[in-house]
Motif scaffolding. Structure first.
Motif, PDB file in Angstrom:
ATOM      1  N   SER A 328       4.132  -5.633   5.269  1.00  0.00           N
ATOM      2  CA  SER A 328       3.741  -7.038   5.175  1.00  0.00           C
ATOM      3  C   SER A 328       4.950  -7.826   4.716  1.00  0.00           C
ATOM      4  O   SER A 328       5.306  -7.813   3.534  1.00  0.00           O
ATOM      5  N   GLY A 329       5.617  -8.497   5.659  1.00  0.00           N
ATOM      6  CA  GLY A 329       6.840  -9.205   5.314  1.00  0.00           C
ATOM      7  C   GLY A 329       7.887  -8.233   4.825  1.00  0.00           C
ATOM      8  O   GLY A 329       8.196  -7.234   5.470  1.00  0.00           O
ATOM      9  N   PHE A 333       3.949  -0.591   1.989  1.00  0.00           N
ATOM     10  CA  PHE A 333       3.076   0.341   1.262  1.00  0.00           C
ATOM     11  C   PHE A 333       2.998   1.646   2.050  1.00  0.00           C
ATOM     12  O   PHE A 333       2.866   1.643   3.273  1.00  0.00           O
ATOM     13  N   ILE A 334       3.086   2.772   1.348  1.00  0.00           N
ATOM     14  CA  ILE A 334       2.932   4.091   1.963  1.00  0.00           C
ATOM     15  C   ILE A 334       1.985   4.901   1.094  1.00  0.00           C
ATOM     16  O   ILE A 334       2.091   4.903  -0.138  1.00  0.00           O
ATOM     17  N   GLN A 335       1.072   5.613   1.740  1.00  0.00           N
ATOM     18  CA  GLN A 335       0.184   6.532   1.021  1.00  0.00           C
ATOM     19  C   GLN A 335       0.239   7.901   1.695  1.00  0.00           C
ATOM     20  O   GLN A 335       0.112   8.015   2.915  1.00  0.00           O
ATOM     21  N   ILE A 336       0.452   8.929   0.900  1.00  0.00           N
ATOM     22  CA  ILE A 336       0.502  10.298   1.416  1.00  0.00           C
ATOM     23  C   ILE A 336      -0.332  11.190   0.503  1.00  0.00           C
ATOM     24  O   ILE A 336      -0.564  10.870  -0.663  1.00  0.00           O
ATOM     25  N   SER A 343      -3.149  19.408  -7.184  1.00  0.00           N
ATOM     26  CA  SER A 343      -3.281  17.971  -6.921  1.00  0.00           C
ATOM     27  C   SER A 343      -4.724  17.497  -6.950  1.00  0.00           C
ATOM     28  O   SER A 343      -4.994  16.322  -7.208  1.00  0.00           O
ATOM     29  N   GLY A 344      -5.649  18.389  -6.633  1.00  0.00           N
ATOM     30  CA  GLY A 344      -7.057  17.993  -6.613  1.00  0.00           C
ATOM     31  C   GLY A 344      -7.386  16.983  -5.539  1.00  0.00           C
ATOM     32  O   GLY A 344      -8.319  16.203  -5.674  1.00  0.00           O
ATOM     33  N   GLY A 345      -6.609  16.981  -4.466  1.00  0.00           N
ATOM     34  CA  GLY A 345      -6.877  16.051  -3.366  1.00  0.00           C
ATOM     35  C   GLY A 345      -6.411  14.639  -3.612  1.00  0.00           C
ATOM     36  O   GLY A 345      -6.778  13.725  -2.867  1.00  0.00           O
ATOM     37  N   LYS A 346      -5.608  14.424  -4.643  1.00  0.00           N
ATOM     38  CA  LYS A 346      -5.128  13.084  -4.951  1.00  0.00           C
ATOM     39  C   LYS A 346      -4.142  12.591  -3.892  1.00  0.00           C
ATOM     40  O   LYS A 346      -3.527  13.371  -3.184  1.00  0.00           O
ATOM     41  N   ARG A 347      -3.997  11.285  -3.815  1.00  0.00           N
ATOM     42  CA  ARG A 347      -3.042  10.675  -2.901  1.00  0.00           C
ATOM     43  C   ARG A 347      -1.957   9.969  -3.704  1.00  0.00           C
ATOM     44  O   ARG A 347      -2.214   9.464  -4.799  1.00  0.00           O
ATOM     45  N   PHE A 348      -0.778   9.957  -3.145  1.00  0.00           N
ATOM     46  CA  PHE A 348       0.375   9.384  -3.827  1.00  0.00           C
ATOM     47  C   PHE A 348       0.748   8.080  -3.142  1.00  0.00           C
ATOM     48  O   PHE A 348       0.946   8.038  -1.930  1.00  0.00           O
ATOM     49  N   ASP A 349       0.819   6.987  -3.913  1.00  0.00           N
ATOM     50  CA  ASP A 349       1.113   5.663  -3.374  1.00  0.00           C
ATOM     51  C   ASP A 349       2.553   5.263  -3.682  1.00  0.00           C
ATOM     52  O   ASP A 349       3.084   5.547  -4.762  1.00  0.00           O
ATOM     53  N   MET A 350       3.145   4.559  -2.710  1.00  0.00           N
ATOM     54  CA  MET A 350       4.489   4.014  -2.888  1.00  0.00           C
ATOM     55  C   MET A 350       4.515   2.572  -2.398  1.00  0.00           C
ATOM     56  O   MET A 350       3.868   2.247  -1.405  1.00  0.00           O
ATOM     57  N   VAL A 351       5.278   1.732  -3.082  1.00  0.00           N
ATOM     58  CA  VAL A 351       5.490   0.345  -2.678  1.00  0.00           C
ATOM     59  C   VAL A 351       6.991   0.064  -2.763  1.00  0.00           C
ATOM     60  O   VAL A 351       7.630   0.391  -3.770  1.00  0.00           O
ATOM     61  N   PHE A 352       7.532  -0.524  -1.692  1.00  0.00           N
ATOM     62  CA  PHE A 352       8.958  -0.832  -1.652  1.00  0.00           C
ATOM     63  C   PHE A 352       9.171  -2.289  -1.261  1.00  0.00           C
ATOM     64  O   PHE A 352       8.430  -2.829  -0.433  1.00  0.00           O
ATOM     65  N   ASP A 373      -0.900  -2.776 -10.875  1.00  0.00           N
ATOM     66  CA  ASP A 373       0.082  -3.353  -9.951  1.00  0.00           C
ATOM     67  C   ASP A 373      -0.647  -4.125  -8.862  1.00  0.00           C
ATOM     68  O   ASP A 373      -1.240  -3.549  -7.953  1.00  0.00           O
ATOM     69  N   MET A 374      -0.600  -5.454  -8.947  1.00  0.00           N
ATOM     70  CA  MET A 374      -1.346  -6.275  -7.996  1.00  0.00           C
ATOM     71  C   MET A 374      -0.810  -6.140  -6.578  1.00  0.00           C
ATOM     72  O   MET A 374      -1.566  -6.192  -5.604  1.00  0.00           O
ATOM     73  N   ALA A 375       0.502  -5.980  -6.433  1.00  0.00           N
ATOM     74  CA  ALA A 375       1.077  -5.798  -5.095  1.00  0.00           C
ATOM     75  C   ALA A 375       0.538  -4.527  -4.463  1.00  0.00           C
ATOM     76  O   ALA A 375       0.142  -4.516  -3.294  1.00  0.00           O
ATOM     77  N   LEU A 376       0.492  -3.455  -5.234  1.00  0.00           N
ATOM     78  CA  LEU A 376      -0.043  -2.196  -4.725  1.00  0.00           C
ATOM     79  C   LEU A 376      -1.503  -2.338  -4.348  1.00  0.00           C
ATOM     80  O   LEU A 376      -1.929  -1.900  -3.275  1.00  0.00           O
ATOM     81  N   ILE A 377      -2.284  -2.958  -5.224  1.00  0.00           N
ATOM     82  CA  ILE A 377      -3.718  -3.114  -4.978  1.00  0.00           C
ATOM     83  C   ILE A 377      -3.960  -3.894  -3.689  1.00  0.00           C
ATOM     84  O   ILE A 377      -4.790  -3.524  -2.853  1.00  0.00           O
ATOM     85  N   SER A 378      -3.223  -4.989  -3.512  1.00  0.00           N
ATOM     86  CA  SER A 378      -3.406  -5.819  -2.328  1.00  0.00           C
ATOM     87  C   SER A 378      -2.997  -5.097  -1.052  1.00  0.00           C
ATOM     88  O   SER A 378      -3.738  -5.090  -0.060  1.00  0.00           O
ATOM     89  N   LEU A 379      -1.821  -4.472  -1.060  1.00  0.00           N
ATOM     90  CA  LEU A 379      -1.336  -3.779   0.135  1.00  0.00           C
ATOM     91  C   LEU A 379      -2.239  -2.612   0.505  1.00  0.00           C
ATOM     92  O   LEU A 379      -2.557  -2.394   1.673  1.00  0.00           O
ATOM     93  N   ARG A 380      -2.658  -1.850  -0.491  1.00  0.00           N
ATOM     94  CA  ARG A 380      -3.529  -0.702  -0.231  1.00  0.00           C
ATOM     95  C   ARG A 380      -4.868  -1.159   0.333  1.00  0.00           C
ATOM     96  O   ARG A 380      -5.397  -0.547   1.274  1.00  0.00           O
ATOM     97  N   ALA A 381      -5.420  -2.220  -0.214  1.00  0.00           N
ATOM     98  CA  ALA A 381      -6.706  -2.727   0.263  1.00  0.00           C
ATOM     99  C   ALA A 381      -6.613  -3.189   1.712  1.00  0.00           C
ATOM    100  O   ALA A 381      -7.522  -2.944   2.521  1.00  0.00           O
ATOM    101  N   ARG A 382      -5.511  -3.865   2.066  1.00  0.00           N
ATOM    102  CA  ARG A 382      -5.364  -4.337   3.442  1.00  0.00           C
ATOM    103  C   ARG A 382      -5.164  -3.174   4.407  1.00  0.00           C
ATOM    104  O   ARG A 382      -5.665  -3.188   5.531  1.00  0.00           O
ATOM    105  N   ALA A 383      -4.437  -2.159   3.977  1.00  0.00           N
ATOM    106  CA  ALA A 383      -4.250  -0.986   4.831  1.00  0.00           C
ATOM    107  C   ALA A 383      -5.582  -0.280   5.081  1.00  0.00           C
ATOM    108  O   ALA A 383      -5.901   0.088   6.211  1.00  0.00           O
TER     109      ALA A 383
END
Length: 424
Positions: A328-329, A333-336, A343-352, A373-383
């Motif tokens: 986005s601009g 956001f990346i999620q893996i 890990s228990g099935g957890k996902r790892f988030d990255m924002v650059f 982290d509002m940027a993370l929350i917003s990007l993840r929600a849109r994805a």
């Protein structure tokens, strides 16, 4: 992936999917498709909408390569043994033969080259002055190509030397890399061969366009789009090849357009996606777009008096790992998935922030502060919203039973990953 349902190597494009070729043919266009990629073939449903579809699957002509076939190809390069024929040259020949057939209809042509693909074996005249020995360069990294975990978990399986544990390469500074394992030299050499392959395809594409123009089969009134399906990783994030991550080295690809009304030299900085090609060409041809199209037309970027509508660019990959990204601009956001044993099935988030961190080295989504982290929350929600929308109208892809020959060809092209999860 979520829309058409072709998420594994065993899935084919369903008949109810409306392809770009079908849309053009419905408007009276003559349609031709030419592919050097065994996955983009009739077997997997990609011939839909084409009057003529050709896929190069003859191994003797194509000389399809796997990591295990490097030595044979190196003998041709280093001993100057002439090639039988290069992939792109064969694709050009088939495309030109079809294009020359008499037909008064307007034409839609799809051409798929595959040469810039590991193992890189460019023609003699395009090799760098330093004729790198690909076998020596890649011997230490071959075991890491397919099974490696995505960043930042790659170091769990790295097989570098004892001095650096496989982490001794500095992006952009190979001279400061670990001298014991030679990672800097490996990156430099493999990347040089890759660049030579790109120069080869650039040359062949130029030959195709020139010959079409000379025969009056293409001209200034025609549109030409040049795009790629993915980039390659050269250890920027401790990984090789492609398919392991969604960093810029893989996701940032060329989108080059030529046609009536497009000013020469125009450069667009806004992120756009491959899904934007269909509505763009639809606008050029004047056909009605089917429901559920995710992309936006690109005409506003070259049409005077119009303003492009900024939009998010979404990407995902299933296969063995469920990867997801959103651009986005300047923000990405990346999620893996965390593939660790605990890990228990957890996902790892990255924002650059790509404006100040184009190499994606500083993850702004710190694990301890991720929930704040509002940027993370917003990007993840849109994805997640884009993926959910795509899944809500997902098609039922066709389950394929692949014979050993097809499996072998796909493995040679780097599609071996994904055989396991739907094995018969």
């Amino acid at each position: 992936c979520s829309s058409h349902g072709v998420n594994t190597i065993y899935r084919a494009l369903p008949e109810e999917a409306v392809t770009l070729a079908e849309l053009f043919r419905s408007r009276g266009y003559r349609t031709g498709g030419f592919s050097a990629n065994s996955h983009i073939s009739q077997v997997f449903g990609f011939a839909q909408g084409f009057d003529h579809f050709w896929c190069l699957t003859d191994k003797d002509l194509l000389t399809l390569l796997s990591w295990g076939e490097v030595e044979r190809r190196l003998q041709r390069i280093l001993k100057m043994v002439p090639f039988v024929e290069d992939h792109a040259g064969i694709v050009n020949r088939e495309t030109l033969a079809w294009a020359r057939e008499a037909d008064s209809r307007p034409t839609f042509t799809y051409v798929h080259y595959v040469d810039p693909h590991f193992p890189y074996a460019p023609p003699e005249d395009l090799l760098h002055a330093n004729r790198w020995n690909l076998d020596d360069l890649t011997r230490s990294i071959l075991p890491q190509v397919n099974p490696i975990d995505p960043f930042p978990f790659a170091s769990r399986k790295l097989t570098g030397c004892g001095d650096c544990g496989g982490e001794g390469y500095r992006l952009g500074h190979p001279e400061d890399s670990c001298a014991s394992c030679g990672l800097g030299e490996t990156v430099e050499g493999v990347h040089a061969l890759y660049e030579s392959e790109i120069r080869f395809v650039d040359r062949e594409l130029g030959i195709l366009l020139e010959q079409l123009e000379e025969r009056g089969l293409a001209g200034e009134e025609d549109f030409v789009f040049v795009v790629s399906d993915h980039g390659e990783e050269f250890y920027e994030h401790q990984q090789w090849g492609h398919g392991h991550s969604m960093f810029e080295e893989l996701m940032r690809i060329p989108c080059i357009a030529r046609g009536p009304g497009i000013p020469a030299g125009t450069v667009v900085a806004d992120p756009v996606g491959l899904v934007d090609i269909l509505p763009t060409l639809g606008g050029v041809a004047g056909f009605r777009l089917p429901a559920g199209i995710h992309g936006l037309p690109l005409q506003p970027y070259w049409t005077e008096g119009t303003t492009p509508r900024p939009h998010d660019v979404f990407g995902e990959k299933f296969h063995v790992r469920d990867l997801m990204m959103l651009r986005s601009g300047k923000m990405k956001f990346i999620q893996i998935p965390d593939t660790g044993p605990e890990s228990g099935g957890k996902r790892f988030d990255m924002v650059f922030d790509l404006e100040g961190d184009s190499s994606e080295a500083r993850n702004l989504a710190k694990s301890d502060e991720a929930g704040k982290d509002m940027a993370l929350i917003s990007l993840r929600a849109r994805a997640l919203a884009i993926r959910s929308l795509a899944l809500s109208g997902a098609l039922n892809s066709k389950r394929m039973e692949l014979d050993e020959e097809t499996r072998r060809r796909l493995a040679e092209m780097g599609y071996a990953e994904g055989f396991e999860e739907e094995a018969p």
